[in-house]
Design a protein around this motif. Structure first.
Motif, mmCIF file in Angstrom:
data_model
loop_
_atom_site.group_PDB
_atom_site.id
_atom_site.type_symbol
_atom_site.label_atom_id
_atom_site.label_comp_id
_atom_site.label_asym_id
_atom_site.label_seq_id
_atom_site.Cartn_x
_atom_site.Cartn_y
_atom_site.Cartn_z
ATOM 1 N N GLY A 69 8.349 -17.544 -36.148
ATOM 2 C CA GLY A 69 7.944 -17.241 -34.777
ATOM 3 C C GLY A 69 8.404 -15.892 -34.280
ATOM 4 N N LEU A 70 8.822 -15.007 -35.181
ATOM 5 C CA LEU A 70 9.365 -13.709 -34.767
ATOM 6 C C LEU A 70 8.391 -12.929 -33.896
ATOM 7 C CD1 LEU A 70 11.787 -11.750 -35.075
ATOM 8 C CD2 LEU A 70 10.550 -10.724 -37.009
ATOM 9 N N LEU A 71 7.118 -12.963 -34.247
ATOM 10 C CA LEU A 71 6.091 -12.259 -33.470
ATOM 11 C C LEU A 71 5.235 -13.221 -32.654
ATOM 12 C CD1 LEU A 71 4.916 -9.527 -36.027
ATOM 13 C CD2 LEU A 71 6.658 -9.367 -34.239
ATOM 14 N N GLY A 72 5.678 -14.461 -32.558
ATOM 15 C CA GLY A 72 4.939 -15.437 -31.773
ATOM 16 C C GLY A 72 3.657 -15.885 -32.453
ATOM 17 N N ASP A 73 2.723 -16.346 -31.643
ATOM 18 C CA ASP A 73 1.421 -16.804 -32.153
ATOM 19 C C ASP A 73 0.483 -15.599 -32.259
ATOM 20 O OD1 ASP A 73 2.576 -19.257 -32.030
ATOM 21 O OD2 ASP A 73 1.202 -20.103 -30.542
ATOM 22 N N VAL A 74 0.625 -14.852 -33.333
ATOM 23 C CA VAL A 74 -0.143 -13.612 -33.491
ATOM 24 C C VAL A 74 -1.627 -13.919 -33.717
ATOM 25 C CG1 VAL A 74 1.800 -12.312 -34.431
ATOM 26 C CG2 VAL A 74 0.283 -13.564 -35.983
ATOM 27 N N ILE A 75 -2.450 -12.956 -33.366
ATOM 28 C CA ILE A 75 -3.884 -13.075 -33.622
ATOM 29 C C ILE A 75 -4.153 -12.842 -35.102
ATOM 30 C CG2 ILE A 75 -6.123 -11.965 -33.255
ATOM 31 C CD1 ILE A 75 -5.386 -11.531 -30.372
ATOM 32 N N LEU A 76 -4.849 -13.777 -35.724
ATOM 33 C CA LEU A 76 -5.239 -13.645 -37.132
ATOM 34 C C LEU A 76 -6.712 -13.276 -37.280
ATOM 35 C CD1 LEU A 76 -3.355 -16.606 -38.841
ATOM 36 C CD2 LEU A 76 -2.652 -14.215 -38.586
ATOM 37 N N ALA A 77 -7.495 -13.501 -36.227
ATOM 38 C CA ALA A 77 -8.911 -13.124 -36.259
ATOM 39 C C ALA A 77 -9.329 -12.685 -34.858
ATOM 40 C CB ALA A 77 -9.786 -14.279 -36.744
ATOM 41 N N ARG A 78 -9.575 -11.410 -34.702
ATOM 42 C CA ARG A 78 -10.062 -10.916 -33.426
ATOM 43 C C ARG A 78 -11.482 -11.403 -33.183
ATOM 44 N NH1 ARG A 78 -8.858 -4.538 -33.557
ATOM 45 N NH2 ARG A 78 -10.970 -4.631 -32.699
ATOM 46 N N LYS A 79 -11.837 -11.570 -31.927
ATOM 47 C CA LYS A 79 -13.165 -12.088 -31.609
ATOM 48 C C LYS A 79 -14.277 -11.110 -31.969
ATOM 49 C CE LYS A 79 -11.760 -12.573 -27.443
ATOM 50 N NZ LYS A 79 -11.650 -12.953 -26.005
ATOM 51 N N ASP A 80 -13.953 -9.803 -32.038
ATOM 52 C CA ASP A 80 -15.000 -8.809 -32.310
ATOM 53 C C ASP A 80 -15.189 -8.513 -33.794
ATOM 54 O OD1 ASP A 80 -12.466 -7.680 -32.386
ATOM 55 O OD2 ASP A 80 -13.125 -5.724 -31.649
ATOM 56 N N ILE A 81 -14.134 -8.705 -34.607
ATOM 57 C CA ILE A 81 -14.262 -8.363 -36.026
ATOM 58 C C ILE A 81 -13.995 -9.539 -36.959
ATOM 59 C CG2 ILE A 81 -13.748 -5.920 -35.677
ATOM 60 C CD1 ILE A 81 -10.889 -6.450 -36.526
ATOM 61 N N GLY A 82 -13.519 -10.663 -36.426
ATOM 62 C CA GLY A 82 -13.353 -11.860 -37.245
ATOM 63 C C GLY A 82 -12.144 -11.876 -38.155
ATOM 64 N N THR A 83 -11.291 -10.862 -38.055
ATOM 65 C CA THR A 83 -10.071 -10.834 -38.864
ATOM 66 C C THR A 83 -9.038 -9.997 -38.135
ATOM 67 O OG1 THR A 83 -9.168 -10.484 -41.094
ATOM 68 C CG2 THR A 83 -10.729 -8.833 -40.263
ATOM 69 N N SER A 84 -7.946 -9.687 -38.822
ATOM 70 C CA SER A 84 -6.872 -8.880 -38.245
ATOM 71 C C SER A 84 -6.142 -8.178 -39.372
ATOM 72 C CB SER A 84 -5.885 -9.770 -37.485
ATOM 73 O OG SER A 84 -5.199 -10.612 -38.410
ATOM 74 N N TYR A 85 -5.270 -7.268 -39.011
ATOM 75 C CA TYR A 85 -4.442 -6.595 -40.005
ATOM 76 C C TYR A 85 -3.669 -7.610 -40.825
ATOM 77 C CZ TYR A 85 -0.218 -4.434 -41.874
ATOM 78 O OH TYR A 85 0.808 -4.070 -42.698
ATOM 79 N N HIS A 86 -3.024 -8.565 -40.158
ATOM 80 C CA HIS A 86 -2.154 -9.511 -40.859
ATOM 81 C C HIS A 86 -2.920 -10.308 -41.913
ATOM 82 C CE1 HIS A 86 1.132 -8.649 -38.169
ATOM 83 N NE2 HIS A 86 0.440 -9.025 -37.109
ATOM 84 N N LEU A 87 -4.048 -10.859 -41.540
ATOM 85 C CA LEU A 87 -4.804 -11.696 -42.473
ATOM 86 C C LEU A 87 -5.409 -10.861 -43.589
ATOM 87 C CD1 LEU A 87 -5.776 -14.534 -43.126
ATOM 88 C CD2 LEU A 87 -7.782 -14.112 -41.688
ATOM 89 N N ALA A 88 -5.998 -9.731 -43.237
ATOM 90 C CA ALA A 88 -6.676 -8.899 -44.237
ATOM 91 C C ALA A 88 -5.704 -8.354 -45.275
ATOM 92 C CB ALA A 88 -7.425 -7.756 -43.547
ATOM 93 N N VAL A 89 -4.549 -7.888 -44.825
ATOM 94 C CA VAL A 89 -3.616 -7.270 -45.774
ATOM 95 C C VAL A 89 -3.055 -8.293 -46.754
ATOM 96 C CG1 VAL A 89 -1.483 -7.508 -44.416
ATOM 97 C CG2 VAL A 89 -1.760 -5.563 -45.934
ATOM 98 N N VAL A 90 -2.815 -9.510 -46.289
ATOM 99 C CA VAL A 90 -2.293 -10.553 -47.177
ATOM 100 C C VAL A 90 -3.339 -10.949 -48.220
ATOM 101 C CG1 VAL A 90 -1.651 -12.999 -47.225
ATOM 102 C CG2 VAL A 90 -0.568 -11.465 -45.590
ATOM 103 N N VAL A 91 -4.577 -11.122 -47.790
ATOM 104 C CA VAL A 91 -5.653 -11.483 -48.704
ATOM 105 C C VAL A 91 -5.879 -10.374 -49.737
ATOM 106 C CG1 VAL A 91 -8.139 -11.906 -48.881
ATOM 107 C CG2 VAL A 91 -6.788 -13.050 -47.106
ATOM 108 N N ASP A 92 -5.879 -9.132 -49.287
ATOM 109 C CA ASP A 92 -6.168 -8.023 -50.197
ATOM 110 C C ASP A 92 -5.018 -7.726 -51.148
ATOM 111 O OD1 ASP A 92 -8.689 -7.717 -49.203
ATOM 112 O OD2 ASP A 92 -8.228 -5.998 -47.924
ATOM 113 N N ASP A 93 -3.785 -7.855 -50.682
ATOM 114 C CA ASP A 93 -2.658 -7.636 -51.593
ATOM 115 C C ASP A 93 -2.713 -8.621 -52.758
ATOM 116 O OD1 ASP A 93 -1.565 -5.485 -50.285
ATOM 117 O OD2 ASP A 93 -0.100 -6.657 -49.146
ATOM 118 N N ALA A 94 -3.102 -9.848 -52.478
ATOM 119 C CA ALA A 94 -3.223 -10.844 -53.548
ATOM 120 C C ALA A 94 -4.406 -10.516 -54.450
ATOM 121 C CB ALA A 94 -3.374 -12.235 -52.951
ATOM 122 N N ALA A 95 -5.542 -10.140 -53.845
ATOM 123 C CA ALA A 95 -6.747 -9.862 -54.625
ATOM 124 C C ALA A 95 -6.565 -8.659 -55.545
ATOM 125 C CB ALA A 95 -7.927 -9.637 -53.691
ATOM 126 N N GLN A 96 -5.804 -7.661 -55.093
ATOM 127 C CA GLN A 96 -5.570 -6.476 -55.917
ATOM 128 C C GLN A 96 -4.338 -6.613 -56.802
ATOM 129 O OE1 GLN A 96 -5.947 -3.385 -52.621
ATOM 130 N NE2 GLN A 96 -7.329 -2.473 -54.129
#
Length: 282
Positions: free
Chosen positions: A170-197
Motif C-alpha cells: 500500500g505504499l502508493l495506495g490504490d494506484v491506477i493500473l488502467a487509465r480510462k483514455d488509454i486502457g493501461t498505465s506505466y505500472h502495468l505496461a512496464v511489468v508486462v513488458d519486462d517479463a515479455a522481453q
C-alpha cells in the motif's frame, strides 16, 4: 544471460540524465551473451511526438550505446496489457474508479487526515466498494492494495545499491493500473513488458524506487518472474534539481551541436563514465 533495457518516452529530447540511465543499463549488459534492448514507453499518446523516436536512437548511437533487436513500442502492445488487466479483474484485485482528478483533490481537502505516501497524498478509496456506479462515465481501474496484500503475503526485492527491501503493497495506495483514455498505465505496461522481453536486471533512477513495490505486487499476482534491480542516483543541475526535458541546454542534441564529443558528454552526465583517450572504451 543478463538482459537490460533503456525505456525512454518519445515526448522530448534525451538529456544528460537519460545518457546516464542508458549507460548504466548498457554497461551492466556489456558482457558476452548479454543483451541491451530499447523500449519506447509511448502509451501517453497525447504527449508523444513522432520525430523523437528517431532522435532518441540517433543520440544513443552517437553516445556509442548500441542495442539488440528492433526497439519495442508500447502503443503496439495494448492487447497484452488488456489481457493482464482481465486477469487481475478475475482475481478481484482491481476495481473501477469513476473519480476525476479534481474530485479526488476536493475529497482530500475535506479529510482531516488524508492518506500520505512518499509522493504525496494517496487516493482515499472513494470508489472502492461503490454500490451504484455512474452510467455516464467510463472508469479507470485501480489496484485494491489491501486485497492484493492479503493474497501475496510477504514480498521483497533485491537492489544492487539499496540492498534487500521489503515490499509495502500500500505504499502508493490504490494506484491506477488502467487509465480510462488509454486502457493501461506505466505500472502495468512496464511489468508486462519486462517479463515479455525477459529483462533480468531493471536499472532506473532512484525516484522510481517506490514504484518497484507496486511492480513486485503485480509480478506476483500475474505469475511473472522477478528481475534484479538497480536504482541509481539522478543527474541534477547546479541547483540540485533533477533534469527534465524542458532543460534544452542539457539535451544531448544541443551538446552535440556545441561540438562536444560523446566522451565529454558522458563525463558531464557522470565522471565515472569518462574514459581517458589513451584507454580503450569498456
Amino acid at each position: 544471460m543478463i538482459t537490460t533495457r533503456f525505456a525512454p518516452s518519445p515526448t522530448g529530447k534525451l538529456h544528460l540524465g537519460h545518457a546516464y540511465a542508458a549507460k548504466v543499463a548498457y554497461d551492466l549488459a556489456n558482457k558476452e551473451e548479454s543483451r541491451f534492448v530499447v523500449r519506447f514507453e509511448d502509451i501517453d499518446y497525447t504527449r508523444v511526438r513522432p520525430e523523437f523516436y528517431q532522435d532518441i536512437l540517433d543520440d544513443l548511437a552517437w553516445l556509442g550505446l548500441s542495442w539488440d533487436g528492433e526497439p519495442w513500442r508500447q502503443k503496439d502492445r495494448l492487447k497484452h496489457y488488456a489481457k493482464a488487466l482481465e486477469q487481475l479483474k478475475e482475481m478481484g484485485v482491481v476495481y473501477p474508479c469513476y473519480c476525476t482528478r479534481r474530485e479526488v483533490e476536493e475529497e482530500l481537502t475535506h479529510l482531516a487526515q488524508a492518506p500520505q505516501g512518499p509522493e504525496g497524498p494517496l487516493y482515499p478509496g472513494t470508489c472502492r466498494g461503490l454500490k451504484n456506479p455512474p452510467r455516464d462515465r467510463e472508469p479507470a481501474w485501480r489496484l485494491d492494495s489491501k486485497k492484493a496484500a492479503s493474497l501475496i503475503g510477504s514480498l521483497s526485492f533485491q537492489d544492487q545499491i539499496h540492498g534487500n527491501i521489503k515490499v509495502v503493497p500500500g505504499l502508493l495506495g490504490d494506484v491506477i493500473l488502467a487509465r480510462k483514455d488509454i486502457g493501461t498505465s506505466y505500472h502495468l505496461a512496464v511489468v508486462v513488458d519486462d517479463a515479455a522481453q525477459k529483462i533480468t536486471h531493471v536499472t532506473r533512477g532512484e525516484d522510481l524506487l517506490p514504484s518497484t513495490h507496486i511492480h513486485r505486487v503485480l509480478q506476483n499476482l500475474l505469475g511473472l518472474p522477478e528481475p534484479q534491480y538497480l536504482h541509481h542516483e539522478l543527474v541534477t543541475d547546479q541547483s540540485g534539481e533533477r533534469l527534465s526535458k524542458r532543460n534544452e541546454a542539457q539535451a544531448i542534441a544541443s551538446l552535440r551541436k556545441k561540438g562536444l564529443s560523446a566522451e565529454e558528454v558522458k563525463k558531464m552526465a557522470h565522471p565515472d563514465f569518462y574514459t581517458p583517450p589513451h584507454q580503450s572504451s569498456p
